[in-house]
Scaffold this motif. Structure first.
Motif, short mmCIF file in Angstrom:
data_model
loop_
_atom_site.label_atom_id
_atom_site.label_comp_id
_atom_site.label_asym_id
_atom_site.label_seq_id
_atom_site.Cartn_x
_atom_site.Cartn_y
_atom_site.Cartn_z
N GLN A 41 44.53 41.84 42.87
CA GLN A 41 44.29 40.45 43.22
C GLN A 41 43.61 39.74 42.05
O GLN A 41 42.54 40.16 41.60
CB GLN A 41 43.42 40.35 44.47
CG GLN A 41 43.25 38.93 44.99
CD GLN A 41 42.63 38.89 46.37
OE1 GLN A 41 41.90 39.81 46.76
NE2 GLN A 41 42.92 37.84 47.12
N ALA A 42 44.24 38.70 41.58
CA ALA A 42 43.67 37.85 40.55
C ALA A 42 43.01 36.65 41.20
O ALA A 42 43.37 36.26 42.32
CB ALA A 42 44.75 37.40 39.57
N PRO A 43 42.04 36.02 40.54
CA PRO A 43 41.38 34.84 41.11
C PRO A 43 42.37 33.76 41.50
O PRO A 43 43.26 33.40 40.72
CB PRO A 43 40.46 34.37 39.98
CG PRO A 43 40.17 35.61 39.19
CD PRO A 43 41.46 36.39 39.23
N GLY A 44 42.23 33.26 42.72
CA GLY A 44 43.11 32.21 43.19
C GLY A 44 44.47 32.67 43.65
O GLY A 44 45.30 31.84 44.03
N LYS A 45 44.73 33.96 43.61
CA LYS A 45 46.02 34.48 44.02
C LYS A 45 45.86 35.46 45.17
O LYS A 45 44.79 36.02 45.38
CB LYS A 45 46.72 35.16 42.85
CG LYS A 45 47.06 34.25 41.68
CD LYS A 45 47.79 34.99 40.59
CE LYS A 45 48.14 34.07 39.44
NZ LYS A 45 48.87 34.79 38.36
N VAL B 208 41.67 42.46 39.78
CA VAL B 208 40.93 43.55 40.38
C VAL B 208 41.94 44.43 41.10
O VAL B 208 42.72 43.95 41.92
CB VAL B 208 39.86 43.05 41.37
CG1 VAL B 208 39.16 44.23 42.03
CG2 VAL B 208 38.85 42.17 40.65
N TYR B 209 41.91 45.70 40.78
CA TYR B 209 42.85 46.65 41.37
C TYR B 209 42.15 47.43 42.47
O TYR B 209 41.08 48.00 42.26
CB TYR B 209 43.39 47.60 40.30
CG TYR B 209 44.42 46.96 39.42
CD1 TYR B 209 45.77 47.33 39.49
CD2 TYR B 209 44.07 45.96 38.52
CE1 TYR B 209 46.72 46.73 38.68
CE2 TYR B 209 45.02 45.35 37.72
CZ TYR B 209 46.34 45.74 37.80
OH TYR B 209 47.29 45.14 37.00
N TYR B 210 42.78 47.45 43.63
CA TYR B 210 42.22 48.10 44.80
C TYR B 210 43.06 49.29 45.22
O TYR B 210 44.28 49.20 45.30
CB TYR B 210 42.15 47.13 45.99
CG TYR B 210 41.23 45.95 45.78
CD1 TYR B 210 39.89 46.04 46.11
CD2 TYR B 210 41.71 44.75 45.26
CE1 TYR B 210 39.04 44.96 45.92
CE2 TYR B 210 40.88 43.67 45.07
CZ TYR B 210 39.54 43.78 45.40
OH TYR B 210 38.71 42.70 45.23
N CYS B 211 42.39 50.38 45.49
CA CYS B 211 43.05 51.56 46.02
C CYS B 211 43.17 51.43 47.53
O CYS B 211 42.27 50.92 48.19
CB CYS B 211 42.25 52.80 45.64
SG CYS B 211 42.96 54.36 46.22
#
Length: 119
Positions: free
Chosen positions: A39-43, A92-95
């Motif tokens: 997730q990128a800011p605003g997306k 930000v990469y989330y598992c």
């Protein structure tokens, strides 16, 4: 509870590589699939890659040919090898882990690790 801990994020130049790892612990039931979202800011959060316990993989079109997901079922650990990184991969990469039980399907999430691609 399933605890997920991501590592491996950081700052890298365009064209560089990073490898993310995610270790799952405390699962009461078998984990059916693990994956990565970003997730990128605003997306909105988007799926990057997912792998099942059987080894079947799925990738977002934007990362096909550049990213590779793998899994060590014995360790309940999933990896994301990221090559030829682009600035648009910054996020930000989330598992994620998915557990299927008789009463439903449940997802667990890690805290996230920042990946920044910039020169």
């Amino acid at each position: 509870q399933v605890q997920l801990v991501e590592s491996g994020g950081g700052l890298v130049q365009p064209g560089g590589s990073l490898r993310l790892s995610c270790a799952a612990s405390g699962s009461r039931f078998s984990i059916n699939a693990m994956g990565w979202y970003r997730q990128a800011p605003g997306k909105q959060r988007e799926l990057v890659a997912v792998i099942t316990s059987a080894g079947t993989t799925t990738y977002a079109d934007s990362v096909k040919g550049r990213f590779t997901i793998s899994r060590d079922n014995a360790k309940n650990t999933v990896y994301l090898q990221m090559n030829s990184l682009k600035p648009e991969d910054t996020a930000v990469y989330y598992c994620n882990s998915r557990t299927k039980v008789v009463i439903g399907t449940y997802d667990s999430w890690g805290q996230g690790t920042q990946v920044t691609v910039s020169s």
